[in-house]
Design a protein around this motif. Structure first.
Motif, PDB file in Angstrom:
ATOM      1  N   VAL A 578       0.772  -1.232   0.319  1.00 15.52           N
ATOM      2  CA  VAL A 578      -0.185   0.176  -0.172  1.00 15.52           C
ATOM      3  C   VAL A 578       1.120   1.567   0.330  1.00 15.52           C
ATOM      4  O   VAL A 578       2.018   1.543   0.348  1.00 15.52           O
ATOM      5  CB  VAL A 578      -1.307   0.098   1.470  1.00 15.52           C
ATOM      6  CG1 VAL A 578      -2.031  -0.951   1.239  1.00 15.52           C
ATOM      7  CG2 VAL A 578       0.030   0.281   2.625  1.00 15.52           C
ATOM      8  N   TRP A 579       0.293   2.894  -0.430  1.00 13.43           N
ATOM      9  CA  TRP A 579       1.216   3.306  -0.289  1.00 13.43           C
ATOM     10  C   TRP A 579       1.358   3.967   1.203  1.00 13.43           C
ATOM     11  O   TRP A 579       0.454   3.344   1.979  1.00 13.43           O
ATOM     12  CB  TRP A 579       0.371   4.802  -1.209  1.00 13.43           C
ATOM     13  CG  TRP A 579      -0.167   4.658  -2.921  1.00 13.43           C
ATOM     14  CD1 TRP A 579      -0.522   4.651  -3.694  1.00 13.43           C
ATOM     15  CD2 TRP A 579       1.113   5.302  -3.654  1.00 13.43           C
ATOM     16  NE1 TRP A 579      -0.832   4.851  -4.514  1.00 13.43           N
ATOM     17  CE2 TRP A 579       0.440   4.980  -4.893  1.00 13.43           C
ATOM     18  CE3 TRP A 579       2.013   5.729  -3.460  1.00 13.43           C
ATOM     19  CZ2 TRP A 579       1.406   5.375  -5.980  1.00 13.43           C
ATOM     20  CZ3 TRP A 579       2.499   6.278  -4.868  1.00 13.43           C
ATOM     21  CH2 TRP A 579       2.767   5.528  -5.745  1.00 13.43           C
ATOM     22  N   ASN A 580       1.947   5.009   1.556  1.00 11.36           N
ATOM     23  CA  ASN A 580       2.678   4.574   2.769  1.00 11.36           C
ATOM     24  C   ASN A 580       1.895   6.654   2.421  1.00 11.36           C
ATOM     25  O   ASN A 580       2.821   7.501   1.371  1.00 11.36           O
ATOM     26  CB  ASN A 580       3.551   4.976   3.167  1.00 11.36           C
ATOM     27  CG  ASN A 580       4.396   3.193   3.282  1.00 11.36           C
ATOM     28  OD1 ASN A 580       5.242   3.068   4.441  1.00 11.36           O
ATOM     29  ND2 ASN A 580       3.420   2.260   3.382  1.00 11.36           N
ATOM     30  N   TRP A 581       1.101   6.706   3.885  1.00 14.50           N
ATOM     31  CA  TRP A 581       1.361   8.109   4.234  1.00 14.50           C
ATOM     32  C   TRP A 581       2.434   8.837   4.651  1.00 14.50           C
ATOM     33  O   TRP A 581       3.581   8.321   4.967  1.00 14.50           O
ATOM     34  CB  TRP A 581       1.030   8.548   5.284  1.00 14.50           C
ATOM     35  CG  TRP A 581      -0.881   8.726   5.347  1.00 14.50           C
ATOM     36  CD1 TRP A 581      -2.043   7.608   6.124  1.00 14.50           C
ATOM     37  CD2 TRP A 581      -1.634   9.534   4.399  1.00 14.50           C
ATOM     38  NE1 TRP A 581      -2.960   7.820   5.266  1.00 14.50           N
ATOM     39  CE2 TRP A 581      -3.108   8.330   4.774  1.00 14.50           C
ATOM     40  CE3 TRP A 581      -1.618  10.408   3.443  1.00 14.50           C
ATOM     41  CZ2 TRP A 581      -3.979   9.342   3.802  1.00 14.50           C
ATOM     42  CZ3 TRP A 581      -2.392  10.931   2.556  1.00 14.50           C
ATOM     43  CH2 TRP A 581      -4.072  10.275   3.519  1.00 14.50           C
ATOM     44  N   THR A 582       3.000  10.362   4.884  1.00 10.52           N
ATOM     45  CA  THR A 582       4.684  10.819   5.216  1.00 10.52           C
ATOM     46  C   THR A 582       3.762  12.023   5.451  1.00 10.52           C
ATOM     47  O   THR A 582       3.041  12.743   5.517  1.00 10.52           O
ATOM     48  CB  THR A 582       5.450  10.888   3.894  1.00 10.52           C
ATOM     49  OG1 THR A 582       4.687  12.231   2.882  1.00 10.52           O
ATOM     50  CG2 THR A 582       5.718   9.778   3.129  1.00 10.52           C
ATOM     51  N   GLU A 583       4.998  12.983   7.288  1.00  3.46           N
ATOM     52  CA  GLU A 583       5.024  13.612   7.662  1.00  3.46           C
ATOM     53  C   GLU A 583       5.357  14.823   6.499  1.00  3.46           C
ATOM     54  O   GLU A 583       5.748  15.774   6.242  1.00  3.46           O
ATOM     55  CB  GLU A 583       5.506  13.487   8.768  1.00  3.46           C
ATOM     56  CG  GLU A 583       5.371  15.338   9.299  1.00  3.46           C
ATOM     57  CD  GLU A 583       3.826  14.947   9.250  1.00  3.46           C
ATOM     58  OE1 GLU A 583       2.873  15.827   9.191  1.00  3.46           O
ATOM     59  OE2 GLU A 583       3.176  14.330  10.402  1.00  3.46           O
ATOM     60  N   SER A 584       4.322  15.058   4.728  1.00  4.92           N
ATOM     61  CA  SER A 584       4.437  15.926   3.898  1.00  4.92           C
ATOM     62  C   SER A 584       3.689  16.717   3.544  1.00  4.92           C
ATOM     63  O   SER A 584       2.970  16.653   2.219  1.00  4.92           O
ATOM     64  CB  SER A 584       5.915  15.656   2.890  1.00  4.92           C
ATOM     65  OG  SER A 584       7.085  14.641   3.330  1.00  4.92           O
ATOM     66  N   LYS A 597       3.950   7.314  -0.668  1.00  5.51           N
ATOM     67  CA  LYS A 597       5.723   6.813  -1.133  1.00  5.51           C
ATOM     68  C   LYS A 597       5.171   5.453  -1.549  1.00  5.51           C
ATOM     69  O   LYS A 597       4.153   4.970  -0.069  1.00  5.51           O
ATOM     70  CB  LYS A 597       6.674   7.294  -0.587  1.00  5.51           C
ATOM     71  CG  LYS A 597       7.718   8.527   0.037  1.00  5.51           C
ATOM     72  CD  LYS A 597       7.736   9.224  -1.305  1.00  5.51           C
ATOM     73  CE  LYS A 597       8.842   8.549  -1.615  1.00  5.51           C
ATOM     74  NZ  LYS A 597       9.704   9.060  -3.008  1.00  5.51           N
ATOM     75  N   GLY A 598       5.793   4.404  -1.923  1.00  5.02           N
ATOM     76  CA  GLY A 598       5.979   3.129  -1.880  1.00  5.02           C
ATOM     77  C   GLY A 598       5.103   2.387  -2.877  1.00  5.02           C
ATOM     78  O   GLY A 598       5.168   1.339  -3.691  1.00  5.02           O
ATOM     79  N   GLY A 599       3.988   3.041  -3.033  1.00  6.34           N
ATOM     80  CA  GLY A 599       2.948   2.464  -4.383  1.00  6.34           C
ATOM     81  C   GLY A 599       2.485   1.927  -3.614  1.00  6.34           C
ATOM     82  O   GLY A 599       2.118   1.217  -2.662  1.00  6.34           O
ATOM     83  N   SER A 600       1.065   0.484  -3.935  1.00  2.40           N
ATOM     84  CA  SER A 600       0.794  -0.111  -3.998  1.00  2.40           C
ATOM     85  C   SER A 600       0.278  -0.949  -4.963  1.00  2.40           C
ATOM     86  O   SER A 600      -0.123  -1.471  -5.906  1.00  2.40           O
ATOM     87  CB  SER A 600      -1.238   0.391  -3.918  1.00  2.40           C
ATOM     88  OG  SER A 600      -2.301   0.824  -5.291  1.00  2.40           O
ATOM     89  N   ALA A 635      -7.944   2.134   1.237  1.00  7.33           N
ATOM     90  CA  ALA A 635      -7.697   1.049   1.136  1.00  7.33           C
ATOM     91  C   ALA A 635      -6.365   0.896   0.398  1.00  7.33           C
ATOM     92  O   ALA A 635      -5.836  -0.513   1.028  1.00  7.33           O
ATOM     93  CB  ALA A 635      -8.977  -0.147   1.141  1.00  7.33           C
ATOM     94  N   SER A 636      -5.895   1.643   0.210  1.00  5.50           N
ATOM     95  CA  SER A 636      -4.563   1.375  -0.261  1.00  5.50           C
ATOM     96  C   SER A 636      -3.834   2.710  -0.310  1.00  5.50           C
ATOM     97  O   SER A 636      -2.487   3.010  -0.461  1.00  5.50           O
ATOM     98  CB  SER A 636      -4.532   1.801  -1.985  1.00  5.50           C
ATOM     99  OG  SER A 636      -5.682   1.217  -3.073  1.00  5.50           O
ATOM    100  N   ILE A 637      -4.299   2.762   1.487  1.00  5.05           N
ATOM    101  CA  ILE A 637      -3.462   3.912   1.996  1.00  5.05           C
ATOM    102  C   ILE A 637      -2.527   2.538   3.229  1.00  5.05           C
ATOM    103  O   ILE A 637      -3.600   2.791   3.904  1.00  5.05           O
ATOM    104  CB  ILE A 637      -3.327   5.106   1.672  1.00  5.05           C
ATOM    105  CG1 ILE A 637      -3.415   6.125   0.792  1.00  5.05           C
ATOM    106  CG2 ILE A 637      -2.569   6.031   2.709  1.00  5.05           C
ATOM    107  CD1 ILE A 637      -3.601   7.389   1.040  1.00  5.05           C
ATOM    108  N   GLY A 638      -1.600   2.968   3.556  1.00  5.65           N
ATOM    109  CA  GLY A 638      -1.058   2.550   5.546  1.00  5.65           C
ATOM    110  C   GLY A 638       0.417   3.666   4.944  1.00  5.65           C
ATOM    111  O   GLY A 638       0.024   4.619   5.091  1.00  5.65           O
ATOM    112  N   PHE A 639       0.665   3.419   6.820  1.00  5.40           N
ATOM    113  CA  PHE A 639       1.539   4.198   7.189  1.00  5.40           C
ATOM    114  C   PHE A 639       2.842   3.401   8.052  1.00  5.40           C
ATOM    115  O   PHE A 639       2.408   2.296   8.217  1.00  5.40           O
ATOM    116  CB  PHE A 639       0.859   4.967   7.921  1.00  5.40           C
ATOM    117  CG  PHE A 639       0.353   4.766   9.064  1.00  5.40           C
ATOM    118  CD1 PHE A 639       0.437   4.838  10.318  1.00  5.40           C
ATOM    119  CD2 PHE A 639      -0.706   4.589   8.858  1.00  5.40           C
ATOM    120  CE1 PHE A 639       0.128   4.792  11.805  1.00  5.40           C
ATOM    121  CE2 PHE A 639      -1.257   3.257   9.844  1.00  5.40           C
ATOM    122  CZ  PHE A 639      -0.650   3.932  11.750  1.00  5.40           C
TER     123      PHE A 639
END
Length: 653
Positions: A578-584, A597-600, A635-639
């Motif tokens: 999964v995509w990752n949240w960033t502090e950006s 970042k990372g793609g899914s 559903a496609s973003i984690g962290f």
């Protein structure tokens, strides 16, 4: 420039169409070819204007026989569209339209800004899904299923502003929930919409027209770009997008065919709107105000905003003249000053435009003139540089219409403005808000999480991304371009980022798991079902991901820290990826966006307009416009979390 196409100049298909001055234009192949024009070019020689107008009339008479009378415009329920001069296209989560801190819509704030800068709006396109759609399986209708949106629509309509929804026929690769016509008509009913904007479509299928008519009698359909002459009959509005004009402004083919048809001039990437404003003015049509193009700021300059403020009181006040009066194009062609007239009930409305960079004077011929803009006299009108002016002539014996005084009053405080400089907006990175909640147990703190260490130092990072209309970190991606086409649109690009880390950063080797996130929910008093300890936690908003990180004694890594950490062999991805949240998180005051970042593992297929999908290499970054009210949960973003090493070198803190 690629393949012979110069994006700063119109394509052949965008150019105005020359009108033959000889021959019968009511029938035959030449007449039929004119059915496909965008703008009928003005003749190069002013001496040909009389014959040119006769030929335009012959074409229109023949086209009415070929395509039939557009009787839809006789329906009172559809008449509103001919008054819809100024329309704004707004991303639902524009920070002028939505308050992120309060998590509520603020349509009143958006309308107040439009009244001050543009003279008010007649319609708003509520843009909802692109460019975030496709990040997961949610379809375009899911993005209109927003708490409070029906109330927003009702508030806009109470303010006299028509509500447009957007229909994206290219959305074929997300979850299927029903027939498009059924879904769209349901959204129209639920949200009380007045019109539908047909994204990427010039015209709607006739069965869709019938379905929408049943849902909302008199509904407006607005196609993107050139509308075919035969469909003017059932589309009361259209975009005049990427319409190049002749040096002396010409005549819009659709408007000439049916005066009650409303067109909106728009060049989305331009910082100078003078040309489309004067074309709209002389043709008696409207404009589209689009200051945030899918997250890229292309705000209007002061001069053009002032020009629009000087246009709309005249257009609204003299609507009858524009749709029912005798329209004589180019009655004035004197140097840089051009003008058209509209005659009705013994009253002549004269609209003037200046095509030059300096103010110009126009001598009014005859008597009975009443200027509409402040500072002018009954003899001489000043037409400001790249601006407009108007006057009304009352024939002897004619009744003086009340519109004259009403419009003059509305324009009393609207002088011309000469400043055409562009107002830049710079995006700034936002900080995570403080977490006032409980802390995680010591046994579950970030210090106990397996991590990789990014040393302090200076780094040059290569970032790869797909160029979309969102742009990247700042600035519009296609400034003053006519129409960006592939390979410029959606092409793969590279940039370098120069990064300094003042201290080492310990980045979690894996994303937070479902089971770990469930412990957090229990800790803050929210019941959580048993979760998988191996799958990444998803459907978590950016705000919630930040709260988890703070609870666990850390924070989210920036996109740079994430990319640097990903180079470590110990850096891992849970499955499904999964995509990752960033502090950006960034904001330019109108748009909030976050770098992912990372793609899914998920990829929506069937259109290039979808958000980026598939597992991506560490250097790839995707810009996600941030929705509110929880719609950013996917559903496609984690962290994953990280911690800074303490200044004394004694380990993470």
């Amino acid at each position: 420039m690629s393949g012979g196409f110069d994006p700063l100049h119109p394509r052949d298909v965008d150019l105005p169409t020359r009108v033959p001055l000889k021959g019968d234009l009511s029938t035959g192949d030449v007449a039929i070819s004119l059915d496909d024009a965008k703008i009928f070019a003005a003749p190069a020689d002013a001496g040909d204007l009389v014959q040119w107008r006769l030929q335009l009339t012959a074409w229109r008479d023949g086209a009415r026989k070929r395509h039939g009378e557009p009787t839809r415009y006789n329906d009172g329920a559809a008449a509103w569209a001919s008054r819809c001069f100024t329309v704004a296209q707004v991303w639902l989560w524009d920070e002028l339209f939505f308050d992120f801190e309060a998590q509520r819509f603020t349509p009143e704030r958006f309308l107040a800004d439009a009244r001050e800068r543009f003279g008010g709006l007649d319609g708003i396109v509520l843009w909802h899904a692109y460019p975030v759609i496709g990040i997961d399986d949610r379809n375009q209708w899911d993005y209109y299923n927003v708490p409070g949106l029906a109330d927003v629509s009702a508030a806009l309509r109470r303010a006299g502003v028509a509500v447009f929804l957007s229909y994206m026929p290219w959305d074929i690769g997300t979850r299927r929930s029903g027939d498009d016509a059924a879904e769209l008509t349901a959204a129209v009913r639920r949200l009380g919409a007045d019109s539908v904007f047909l994204d990427t479509l010039k015209k709607a299928d006739r069965s869709l027209v019938a379905a929408l008519d049943a849902a909302r009698p008199g509904i407006g359909l607005e196609g993107e770009s050139k509308l075919s002459t035969d469909r003017i009959a059932d589309h009361t509005l259209s975009w005049a997008q990427w319409f190049a004009d002749s040096e002396v402004p010409g005549v819009l083919r659709a408007r000439w065919f049916e005066r009650r048809h409303m067109q909106h001039h728009i060049r989305r990437w331009h910082r100078d709107h003078a040309e489309e404003l004067r074309a709209a003015w002389l043709n008696g049509v409207g404009v589209l105000v689009w200051e945030v193009v899918f997250g890229a700021w292309v705000g209007w300059n002061d001069r053009d905003s002032a020009t629009l403020r000087r246009m709309v009181p005249v257009q609204r006040g003299f609507h009858r003249w524009l749709v029912d009066g005798e329209w004589t194009p180019l009655t004035v062609t004197e140097g840089p000053v051009v003008g058209s007239s509209f005659d009705l009930d013994g009253i002549k409305l004269l609209l003037l435009a200046n095509t030059s960079d300096t103010d110009a004077k126009h001598q009014l011929a005859g008597t009975g003139w009443d200027p509409l803009h402040p500072g002018d006299t009954s003899e001489v009108i000043t037409v400001p540089a790249n601006g407009i002016a108007a006057a009304v002539q009352v024939s002897a014996g004619a009744v003086v219409p009340g519109e004259i005084a009403a419009v003059q009053t509305a324009l009393a405080g609207e002088p011309a403005v000469r400043n055409s400089s562009f107002r830049h907006r710079r995006a700034r990175r936002l900080s995570a808000p403080p977490w006032p909640g409980p802390a995680a147990p010591a046994a579950f703190s970030a210090a106990a999480v397996s991590a990789v260490t990014v040393p302090a130092g200076e780094y040059t990072l290569t970032v790869r991304y797909r160029m979309r209309e969102t742009g990247m970190y700042g600035g519009a991606p296609y400034v003053d371009e006519w129409k960006p086409l592939s390979p410029r649109l959606h092409d793969q690009r590279t940039l370098d980022r120069f990064v300094t880390l003042p201290r080492p950063v310990h980045v979690a080797a894996e994303e937070v798991s479902e089971a770990e996130y469930a412990r957090f929910l229990d800790a803050v008093g929210e019941h959580a079902e048993a979760r998988d300890p191996e799958r990444p936690a998803t459907k978590v908003t950016l705000a919630r991901a930040r709260e988890y990180a703070a609870w666990a004694g850390g924070r989210l890594p920036s996109e740079d820290e994430w990319q640097l950490a990903a180079a470590d062999p110990g850096f891992r991805r849970r499955t499904p990826e999964v995509w990752n949240w960033t502090e950006s998180e960034h904001s330019d005051g109108r748009t909030r966006f976050v770098m992912l970042k990372g793609g899914s593992a998920h990829r929506s297929r069937g259109s290039n307009w979808y958000f980026d999908g598939g597992v991506q290499p560490p250097e790839f970054t995707a810009k996600l416009l941030l929705p509110g009210l929880g719609l950013d949960a996917s559903a496609s973003i984690g962290f994953r979390i990280c911690r800074d090493q303490s200044d004394d070198g004694g380990g993470p803190q």
